[in-house]
Design a protein around this motif. Sequence first.
Motif, PDB file in Angstrom:
ATOM      1  N   LEU A 172       5.424 -42.140  24.105  1.00 36.96           N
ATOM      2  CA  LEU A 172       6.095 -41.774  23.146  1.00 36.96           C
ATOM      3  C   LEU A 172       7.215 -42.206  23.002  1.00 36.96           C
ATOM      4  O   LEU A 172       7.889 -42.589  21.888  1.00 36.96           O
ATOM      5  N   LEU A 173       7.281 -42.884  24.639  1.00 40.85           N
ATOM      6  CA  LEU A 173       9.424 -43.650  24.092  1.00 40.85           C
ATOM      7  C   LEU A 173       8.711 -45.008  23.586  1.00 40.85           C
ATOM      8  O   LEU A 173       9.764 -45.047  22.641  1.00 40.85           O
ATOM      9  N   GLN A 174       7.680 -45.738  23.522  1.00 38.16           N
ATOM     10  CA  GLN A 174       7.009 -46.726  22.593  1.00 38.16           C
ATOM     11  C   GLN A 174       6.476 -46.085  20.652  1.00 38.16           C
ATOM     12  O   GLN A 174       7.742 -47.024  19.729  1.00 38.16           O
ATOM     13  N   HIS A 175       6.217 -45.457  20.642  1.00 38.08           N
ATOM     14  CA  HIS A 175       6.772 -44.173  19.100  1.00 38.08           C
ATOM     15  C   HIS A 175       8.265 -44.026  18.710  1.00 38.08           C
ATOM     16  O   HIS A 175       8.888 -44.715  17.789  1.00 38.08           O
ATOM     17  N   ALA A 176       9.132 -43.844  19.548  1.00 34.78           N
ATOM     18  CA  ALA A 176      10.752 -44.054  19.442  1.00 34.78           C
ATOM     19  C   ALA A 176      10.836 -45.190  19.685  1.00 34.78           C
ATOM     20  O   ALA A 176      11.850 -45.395  18.863  1.00 34.78           O
ATOM     21  N   ASP A 177      10.464 -46.513  20.228  1.00 35.35           N
ATOM     22  CA  ASP A 177      10.604 -47.902  19.837  1.00 35.35           C
ATOM     23  C   ASP A 177      11.248 -48.356  19.012  1.00 35.35           C
ATOM     24  O   ASP A 177      11.830 -49.387  18.714  1.00 35.35           O
ATOM     25  N   ASN A 178       9.851 -47.396  18.037  1.00 39.92           N
ATOM     26  CA  ASN A 178       9.275 -48.226  16.436  1.00 39.92           C
ATOM     27  C   ASN A 178       9.885 -47.319  15.860  1.00 39.92           C
ATOM     28  O   ASN A 178       9.474 -48.444  15.024  1.00 39.92           O
ATOM     29  N   LEU A 179      10.595 -46.321  15.937  1.00 35.88           N
ATOM     30  CA  LEU A 179      10.722 -45.829  14.782  1.00 35.88           C
ATOM     31  C   LEU A 179      11.487 -46.524  13.811  1.00 35.88           C
ATOM     32  O   LEU A 179      11.363 -46.215  12.755  1.00 35.88           O
ATOM     33  N   PRO A 180      12.878 -47.241  14.453  1.00 34.70           N
ATOM     34  CA  PRO A 180      13.359 -47.721  13.398  1.00 34.70           C
ATOM     35  C   PRO A 180      12.602 -49.488  12.394  1.00 34.70           C
ATOM     36  O   PRO A 180      12.897 -49.058  11.502  1.00 34.70           O
ATOM     37  N   HIS A 181      11.540 -49.493  12.732  1.00 27.45           N
ATOM     38  CA  HIS A 181      11.032 -50.843  12.001  1.00 27.45           C
ATOM     39  C   HIS A 181       9.691 -49.714  11.330  1.00 27.45           C
ATOM     40  O   HIS A 181       9.081 -50.668  10.806  1.00 27.45           O
ATOM     41  N   LEU A 182       9.725 -48.528  11.610  1.00 26.25           N
ATOM     42  CA  LEU A 182       8.215 -47.676  10.510  1.00 26.25           C
ATOM     43  C   LEU A 182       8.707 -47.915   9.211  1.00 26.25           C
ATOM     44  O   LEU A 182       7.486 -47.743   8.719  1.00 26.25           O
ATOM     45  N   ALA A 183       9.251 -48.012   8.559  1.00 32.35           N
ATOM     46  CA  ALA A 183      10.336 -48.405   7.386  1.00 32.35           C
ATOM     47  C   ALA A 183      10.418 -49.267   6.770  1.00 32.35           C
ATOM     48  O   ALA A 183      10.571 -49.710   5.092  1.00 32.35           O
ATOM     49  N   ASP A 184      10.419 -50.342   7.922  1.00 27.97           N
ATOM     50  CA  ASP A 184       9.837 -51.998   7.019  1.00 27.97           C
ATOM     51  C   ASP A 184       9.042 -52.227   6.734  1.00 27.97           C
ATOM     52  O   ASP A 184       7.393 -52.763   7.449  1.00 27.97           O
ATOM     53  N   PRO A 185       8.437 -52.744   5.732  1.00 26.31           N
ATOM     54  CA  PRO A 185       7.593 -53.007   4.746  1.00 26.31           C
ATOM     55  C   PRO A 185       6.192 -53.940   5.780  1.00 26.31           C
ATOM     56  O   PRO A 185       5.552 -54.442   5.959  1.00 26.31           O
ATOM     57  N   ASP A 186       7.877 -55.189   6.231  1.00 28.00           N
ATOM     58  CA  ASP A 186       6.764 -56.437   6.429  1.00 28.00           C
ATOM     59  C   ASP A 186       6.600 -56.077   8.369  1.00 28.00           C
ATOM     60  O   ASP A 186       6.043 -56.800   8.758  1.00 28.00           O
ATOM     61  N   LEU A 187       6.613 -54.615   8.735  1.00 25.47           N
ATOM     62  CA  LEU A 187       6.217 -54.455  10.469  1.00 25.47           C
ATOM     63  C   LEU A 187       5.406 -53.089  10.519  1.00 25.47           C
ATOM     64  O   LEU A 187       4.874 -53.135  11.251  1.00 25.47           O
ATOM     65  N   THR A 188       5.907 -52.556   9.318  1.00 24.76           N
ATOM     66  CA  THR A 188       5.059 -51.015   9.412  1.00 24.76           C
ATOM     67  C   THR A 188       3.288 -51.563   9.678  1.00 24.76           C
ATOM     68  O   THR A 188       2.759 -52.398   9.241  1.00 24.76           O
ATOM     69  N   PRO A 189       2.972 -50.400  10.048  1.00 23.61           N
ATOM     70  CA  PRO A 189       1.488 -50.498  10.424  1.00 23.61           C
ATOM     71  C   PRO A 189       0.611 -50.281   8.582  1.00 23.61           C
ATOM     72  O   PRO A 189       1.524 -49.452   7.424  1.00 23.61           O
ATOM     73  N   VAL A 190      -0.085 -50.933   8.582  1.00 20.02           N
ATOM     74  CA  VAL A 190      -0.751 -50.966   7.153  1.00 20.02           C
ATOM     75  C   VAL A 190      -1.261 -49.989   5.949  1.00 20.02           C
ATOM     76  O   VAL A 190      -0.468 -49.726   5.328  1.00 20.02           O
ATOM     77  N   ALA A 191      -1.385 -48.485   7.307  1.00 21.16           N
ATOM     78  CA  ALA A 191      -1.423 -47.775   6.530  1.00 21.16           C
ATOM     79  C   ALA A 191      -0.028 -47.107   6.059  1.00 21.16           C
ATOM     80  O   ALA A 191      -0.152 -46.184   5.183  1.00 21.16           O
ATOM     81  N   MET A 192       0.967 -46.964   6.509  1.00 20.91           N
ATOM     82  CA  MET A 192       1.744 -46.574   6.305  1.00 20.91           C
ATOM     83  C   MET A 192       2.486 -47.948   5.298  1.00 20.91           C
ATOM     84  O   MET A 192       3.689 -46.851   4.276  1.00 20.91           O
ATOM     85  N   VAL A 193       2.079 -48.163   4.960  1.00 18.58           N
ATOM     86  CA  VAL A 193       2.308 -49.405   3.542  1.00 18.58           C
ATOM     87  C   VAL A 193       2.153 -48.818   2.218  1.00 18.58           C
ATOM     88  O   VAL A 193       2.921 -48.479   0.928  1.00 18.58           O
ATOM     89  N   ARG A 194       0.883 -48.487   2.355  1.00 14.42           N
ATOM     90  CA  ARG A 194      -0.050 -47.342   1.089  1.00 14.42           C
ATOM     91  C   ARG A 194       1.091 -46.761   1.435  1.00 14.42           C
ATOM     92  O   ARG A 194       0.965 -45.586   0.389  1.00 14.42           O
ATOM     93  N   HIS A 195       1.298 -45.066   2.173  1.00 16.70           N
ATOM     94  CA  HIS A 195       1.829 -44.269   2.001  1.00 16.70           C
ATOM     95  C   HIS A 195       3.473 -44.616   1.718  1.00 16.70           C
ATOM     96  O   HIS A 195       3.544 -43.648   0.683  1.00 16.70           O
TER      97      HIS A 195
END
Length: 182
Positions: A37-60
């Motif tokens: 859970l903490l790892q997800h929280a640590d990565n939250l600021p990068h979730l909307a960054d098209p260069d860093l987010t998982p490719v599935a999120m890019v499609r979303h």
Amino acid sequence: MTGRPPDWLLRQLPHGMLADDFFVRFVSIFQEQAGTLLQHADNLPHLADPDLTPVAMVRHMAGWLGLDGIDASYPEPAQRRILHTASRTLQWRGTVAGLTALLELYSGGPVQVTESGGVFREGEAPDDVAWVVLEVGSTGPLAEHDFLALVLDELPAHVHAEVRVAGRRIWPVLAQEKELAS
């Protein structure tokens, strides 16, 4: 991930509790789950960054910009380029600049756009209908019908269009051409 040590939760326990092996193993279960859970929280600021987010999120995220979807079979860098181009050209959607950028992305080559449009003072607009001719050398990885659907989706509804690929007109297809093709 932050500089958090792997035993971060156990380090917070009183020293006396660490002597009990069962209790340490029990708390370790919660530490592992909380670490995820903490790892997800640590990565939250990068979730909307098209260069860093998982490719599935890019499609979303492409759906947020009005794209019907990005083909998951495209290589990851291509999916990210599509999202970048769509976001960069969103304000120019339906204009020569926007069409050119988007079609260059998909076709992989130069695009020639000829159009009748413009901005006119009230009462000074020409009497003929708005039109555009789009010419590309290739449809890139898209089938012609998919490329054509992309083009027609990007054009303003009132604009009459002609689309040419490698010198051949693919839109509009005249009734005679449809008969010959079948």
